[in-house]
Design a protein around this motif. Structure first.
Motif, PDB file in Angstrom:
ATOM      1  N   ASN A 159       0.591  -0.959   0.130  1.00 54.91           N
ATOM      2  CA  ASN A 159       0.380   0.002   0.081  1.00 54.91           C
ATOM      3  C   ASN A 159       1.251   1.430  -0.339  1.00 54.91           C
ATOM      4  O   ASN A 159       2.255   1.323   0.431  1.00 54.91           O
ATOM      5  CB  ASN A 159      -1.325  -0.224   0.949  1.00 54.91           C
ATOM      6  N   VAL A 160       0.113   2.218  -0.331  1.00 53.88           N
ATOM      7  CA  VAL A 160       0.970   3.934  -0.270  1.00 53.88           C
ATOM      8  C   VAL A 160       1.829   3.847   0.487  1.00 53.88           C
ATOM      9  O   VAL A 160       2.884   4.777   0.693  1.00 53.88           O
ATOM     10  CB  VAL A 160      -0.044   4.518  -1.244  1.00 53.88           C
ATOM     11  N   SER A 161       1.192   3.679   1.896  1.00 48.54           N
ATOM     12  CA  SER A 161       1.656   4.170   3.308  1.00 48.54           C
ATOM     13  C   SER A 161       3.266   3.585   2.808  1.00 48.54           C
ATOM     14  O   SER A 161       3.671   4.324   4.007  1.00 48.54           O
ATOM     15  CB  SER A 161       0.530   3.841   4.369  1.00 48.54           C
ATOM     16  N   GLN A 162       4.026   2.684   2.792  1.00 52.46           N
ATOM     17  CA  GLN A 162       4.830   2.017   2.984  1.00 52.46           C
ATOM     18  C   GLN A 162       5.370   2.668   2.402  1.00 52.46           C
ATOM     19  O   GLN A 162       6.842   2.764   2.634  1.00 52.46           O
ATOM     20  CB  GLN A 162       4.521   0.142   2.639  1.00 52.46           C
ATOM     21  N   LEU A 163       5.686   3.882   1.477  1.00 53.72           N
ATOM     22  CA  LEU A 163       6.960   4.472   0.681  1.00 53.72           C
ATOM     23  C   LEU A 163       7.208   5.612   1.763  1.00 53.72           C
ATOM     24  O   LEU A 163       8.098   6.377   1.415  1.00 53.72           O
ATOM     25  CB  LEU A 163       5.694   5.633  -0.554  1.00 53.72           C
ATOM     26  N   GLU A 164       6.143   5.706   2.836  1.00 53.27           N
ATOM     27  CA  GLU A 164       7.210   6.805   3.799  1.00 53.27           C
ATOM     28  C   GLU A 164       8.145   6.748   4.876  1.00 53.27           C
ATOM     29  O   GLU A 164       8.887   7.704   5.064  1.00 53.27           O
ATOM     30  CB  GLU A 164       5.676   7.089   4.581  1.00 53.27           C
ATOM     31  N   SER A 165       8.037   5.059   4.641  1.00 55.46           N
ATOM     32  CA  SER A 165       9.877   4.884   5.089  1.00 55.46           C
ATOM     33  C   SER A 165      11.038   5.384   4.362  1.00 55.46           C
ATOM     34  O   SER A 165      11.984   4.376   4.474  1.00 55.46           O
ATOM     35  CB  SER A 165       9.366   3.315   5.079  1.00 55.46           C
ATOM     36  N   LEU A 166      10.521   5.175   3.210  1.00 60.08           N
ATOM     37  CA  LEU A 166      11.730   6.106   1.823  1.00 60.08           C
ATOM     38  C   LEU A 166      12.731   7.125   2.532  1.00 60.08           C
ATOM     39  O   LEU A 166      11.609   8.026   2.948  1.00 60.08           O
ATOM     40  CB  LEU A 166      11.334   6.142   0.923  1.00 60.08           C
ATOM     41  N   PRO A 167      14.041   6.997   2.368  1.00 60.89           N
ATOM     42  CA  PRO A 167      14.626   8.369   2.637  1.00 60.89           C
ATOM     43  C   PRO A 167      13.910  10.090   2.002  1.00 60.89           C
ATOM     44  O   PRO A 167      13.009   9.534   1.008  1.00 60.89           O
ATOM     45  CB  PRO A 167      15.966   8.164   1.749  1.00 60.89           C
ATOM     46  N   GLU A 168      13.673  10.612   2.498  1.00 60.86           N
ATOM     47  CA  GLU A 168      13.265  11.812   1.829  1.00 60.86           C
ATOM     48  C   GLU A 168      14.005  11.876   0.171  1.00 60.86           C
ATOM     49  O   GLU A 168      13.442  13.272  -0.470  1.00 60.86           O
ATOM     50  CB  GLU A 168      13.417  12.742   2.853  1.00 60.86           C
ATOM     51  N   GLU A 169      14.647  11.771   0.220  1.00 57.90           N
ATOM     52  CA  GLU A 169      15.472  12.349  -1.061  1.00 57.90           C
ATOM     53  C   GLU A 169      14.424  11.418  -2.514  1.00 57.90           C
ATOM     54  O   GLU A 169      14.432  11.919  -3.288  1.00 57.90           O
ATOM     55  CB  GLU A 169      16.779  11.933  -1.202  1.00 57.90           C
ATOM     56  N   ILE A 170      14.904  10.517  -1.740  1.00 56.64           N
ATOM     57  CA  ILE A 170      13.807   9.402  -2.983  1.00 56.64           C
ATOM     58  C   ILE A 170      12.412  10.052  -3.340  1.00 56.64           C
ATOM     59  O   ILE A 170      11.624   9.735  -3.595  1.00 56.64           O
ATOM     60  CB  ILE A 170      14.162   8.170  -2.304  1.00 56.64           C
ATOM     61  N   LYS A 171      11.818   9.456  -1.857  1.00 66.58           N
ATOM     62  CA  LYS A 171      10.382  10.210  -1.304  1.00 66.58           C
ATOM     63  C   LYS A 171       9.917  11.529  -2.422  1.00 66.58           C
ATOM     64  O   LYS A 171       9.031  10.983  -3.282  1.00 66.58           O
ATOM     65  CB  LYS A 171       9.740  10.511  -0.144  1.00 66.58           C
ATOM     66  N   ARG A 172      10.776  12.358  -3.082  1.00 70.01           N
ATOM     67  CA  ARG A 172      10.062  13.762  -3.248  1.00 70.01           C
ATOM     68  C   ARG A 172      10.039  12.967  -4.161  1.00 70.01           C
ATOM     69  O   ARG A 172       9.073  13.539  -5.551  1.00 70.01           O
ATOM     70  CB  ARG A 172      11.488  14.632  -2.769  1.00 70.01           C
ATOM     71  N   ALA A 173      10.157  12.388  -5.436  1.00 72.29           N
ATOM     72  CA  ALA A 173      10.829  11.904  -6.499  1.00 72.29           C
ATOM     73  C   ALA A 173       9.030  10.637  -6.909  1.00 72.29           C
ATOM     74  O   ALA A 173       8.903  10.459  -8.119  1.00 72.29           O
ATOM     75  CB  ALA A 173      11.843  11.647  -7.288  1.00 72.29           C
ATOM     76  N   VAL A 174       9.088  10.533  -5.710  1.00 74.61           N
ATOM     77  CA  VAL A 174       7.798   9.358  -6.061  1.00 74.61           C
ATOM     78  C   VAL A 174       6.353   9.763  -6.421  1.00 74.61           C
ATOM     79  O   VAL A 174       5.451  10.543  -5.783  1.00 74.61           O
ATOM     80  CB  VAL A 174       7.799   8.194  -5.068  1.00 74.61           C
ATOM     81  N   ILE A 175       5.782   9.066  -7.918  1.00 70.36           N
ATOM     82  CA  ILE A 175       4.701   9.593  -7.807  1.00 70.36           C
ATOM     83  C   ILE A 175       3.859   8.084  -7.749  1.00 70.36           C
ATOM     84  O   ILE A 175       4.439   6.867  -8.795  1.00 70.36           O
ATOM     85  CB  ILE A 175       4.601  10.138  -9.315  1.00 70.36           C
ATOM     86  N   PRO A 176       2.741   8.256  -6.888  1.00 74.02           N
ATOM     87  CA  PRO A 176       1.864   6.517  -6.371  1.00 74.02           C
ATOM     88  C   PRO A 176       1.046   6.406  -7.441  1.00 74.02           C
ATOM     89  O   PRO A 176       0.809   7.263  -8.853  1.00 74.02           O
ATOM     90  CB  PRO A 176       1.490   6.814  -5.172  1.00 74.02           C
ATOM     91  N   LEU A 177       0.418   5.293  -7.960  1.00 73.71           N
ATOM     92  CA  LEU A 177       0.454   5.350  -9.961  1.00 73.71           C
ATOM     93  C   LEU A 177      -0.895   4.093  -9.049  1.00 73.71           C
ATOM     94  O   LEU A 177      -0.121   2.823  -9.360  1.00 73.71           O
ATOM     95  CB  LEU A 177       0.646   5.136 -10.504  1.00 73.71           C
ATOM     96  N   GLU A 178      -2.406   4.366  -8.846  1.00 74.42           N
ATOM     97  CA  GLU A 178      -3.521   3.064  -8.753  1.00 74.42           C
ATOM     98  C   GLU A 178      -3.698   2.749 -10.194  1.00 74.42           C
ATOM     99  O   GLU A 178      -3.562   3.534 -10.704  1.00 74.42           O
ATOM    100  CB  GLU A 178      -4.412   3.415  -8.179  1.00 74.42           C
ATOM    101  N   ILE A 179      -3.580   1.207 -10.339  1.00 70.22           N
ATOM    102  CA  ILE A 179      -3.876   0.482 -11.262  1.00 70.22           C
ATOM    103  C   ILE A 179      -4.592  -0.284 -10.832  1.00 70.22           C
ATOM    104  O   ILE A 179      -5.105  -0.693  -9.872  1.00 70.22           O
ATOM    105  CB  ILE A 179      -2.416   0.164 -11.816  1.00 70.22           C
ATOM    106  N   PRO A 180      -5.633  -1.478 -11.577  1.00 69.25           N
ATOM    107  CA  PRO A 180      -6.374  -2.702 -11.606  1.00 69.25           C
ATOM    108  C   PRO A 180      -5.330  -3.275 -11.461  1.00 69.25           C
ATOM    109  O   PRO A 180      -5.033  -3.912 -11.629  1.00 69.25           O
ATOM    110  CB  PRO A 180      -7.179  -2.963 -13.170  1.00 69.25           C
ATOM    111  N   LEU A 181      -5.725  -3.923 -10.021  1.00 68.68           N
ATOM    112  CA  LEU A 181      -4.970  -5.247  -8.810  1.00 68.68           C
ATOM    113  C   LEU A 181      -5.006  -5.912 -10.564  1.00 68.68           C
ATOM    114  O   LEU A 181      -6.042  -6.923 -10.409  1.00 68.68           O
ATOM    115  CB  LEU A 181      -4.922  -5.237  -7.907  1.00 68.68           C
ATOM    116  N   LEU A 182      -3.775  -6.669 -10.664  1.00 67.80           N
ATOM    117  CA  LEU A 182      -4.055  -7.886 -11.726  1.00 67.80           C
ATOM    118  C   LEU A 182      -3.034  -8.872 -10.645  1.00 67.80           C
ATOM    119  O   LEU A 182      -1.777  -8.555 -10.426  1.00 67.80           O
ATOM    120  CB  LEU A 182      -3.506  -7.646 -13.258  1.00 67.80           C
ATOM    121  N   ALA A 183      -3.600 -10.275 -10.172  1.00 66.84           N
ATOM    122  CA  ALA A 183      -2.752 -11.096  -9.282  1.00 66.84           C
ATOM    123  C   ALA A 183      -2.039 -11.809 -10.796  1.00 66.84           C
ATOM    124  O   ALA A 183      -1.877 -13.438 -10.323  1.00 66.84           O
ATOM    125  CB  ALA A 183      -3.402 -11.491  -8.133  1.00 66.84           C
TER     126      ALA A 183
END
Length: 222
Positions: A159-183
């Motif tokens: 889930n997107v909340s896990q991205l909060e654990s990334l270092p700030e320098e990386i997190k600033r560049a991240v764009i979350p993208l929700e897609i239809p989940l295909l297992a």
């Protein structure tokens, strides 16, 4: 170029877009094999982020899979070509395959920037959120975040909340993208082929036929 009827100067189409930066998606991966999950992510990124194109880059020698058996780069390249051939805004590059040595994302991004004029292009590196969470362990991760946006596509079990654990320098560049989940995963496809189970509707039929023709992933083929 002159408009003969009006006598006006008509600039080429490329000229009118010159001042706007190209938004190029880069979809890296082993693609062993490529499947509909990869294609859905690339298409959703293309639409949602208004990209100019998405370039698929099959990994040549993935350093994180040194101890695993991987299908030949040429076979993975051919399967990727088959999967994207009918989509006009999907492209493919052998840049990592031809470069040789370990395939590192930052090396690819640096090399690809030379394909464009300075300040003409904006890169969007597209991968799954699971891979993004491992990015601090990659080669020069902060430099990746400096030269490209990092598109983190949703994956089952993350889930997107896990991205909060990334270092700030990386997190600033991240764009979350929700897609239809295909297992669907390449690992599951390989397992099913080895077990003699159907992989129909997991991936394009052309890729499915290529896998059987080349005897890929069967116990004998591995």
């Amino acid at each position: 170029m002159i408009d003969e009827e009006r006598g006006d100067m008509v600039l080429p189409q490329r000229r009118s877009n010159f001042m706007s930066r190209l938004k190029v998606g880069i979809m890296g991966g082993t693609f062993d094999p490529i499947h509909f999950g990869h294609l859905v992510i690339a298409e959703e990124a293309y639409i949602s982020l208004n990209l100019s194109e998405v370039i698929f880059v099959p990994t040549g020698n993935p350093p994180h899979k040194n101890n695993k058996m991987i299908t030949s780069a040429e076979d993975r390249y051919i399967m990727t070509c088959m999967a994207i051939v009918d989509n006009p805004h999907f492209k493919i590059s052998k840049i990592e395959i031809e470069r040789g040595g370990p395939s590192h994302t930052i090396d690819t991004l640096r090399e690809m920037r030379h394909w464009y004029l300075p300040r003409e292009v904006e890169f969007f590196f597209i991968t799954g959120i699971d891979a993004v969470l491992q990015m601090p362990l990659w080669k020069e991760p902060y430099e990746i975040a400096r030269v490209a946006h990092i598109v983190a596509a949703s994956r089952p079990g993350y889930n997107v909340s896990q991205l909060e654990s990334l270092p700030e320098e990386i997190k600033r560049a991240v764009i979350p993208l929700e897609i239809p989940l295909l297992a669907i995963s390449s690992t599951e496809i390989r397992r099913r082929v080895a077990a003699g189970q159907s992989i129909r509707y997991f991936l394009p039929w052309t890729v499915e036929h290529f896998i059987y023709k080349r005897n890929l992933y069967s116990l004998e083929g591995r």
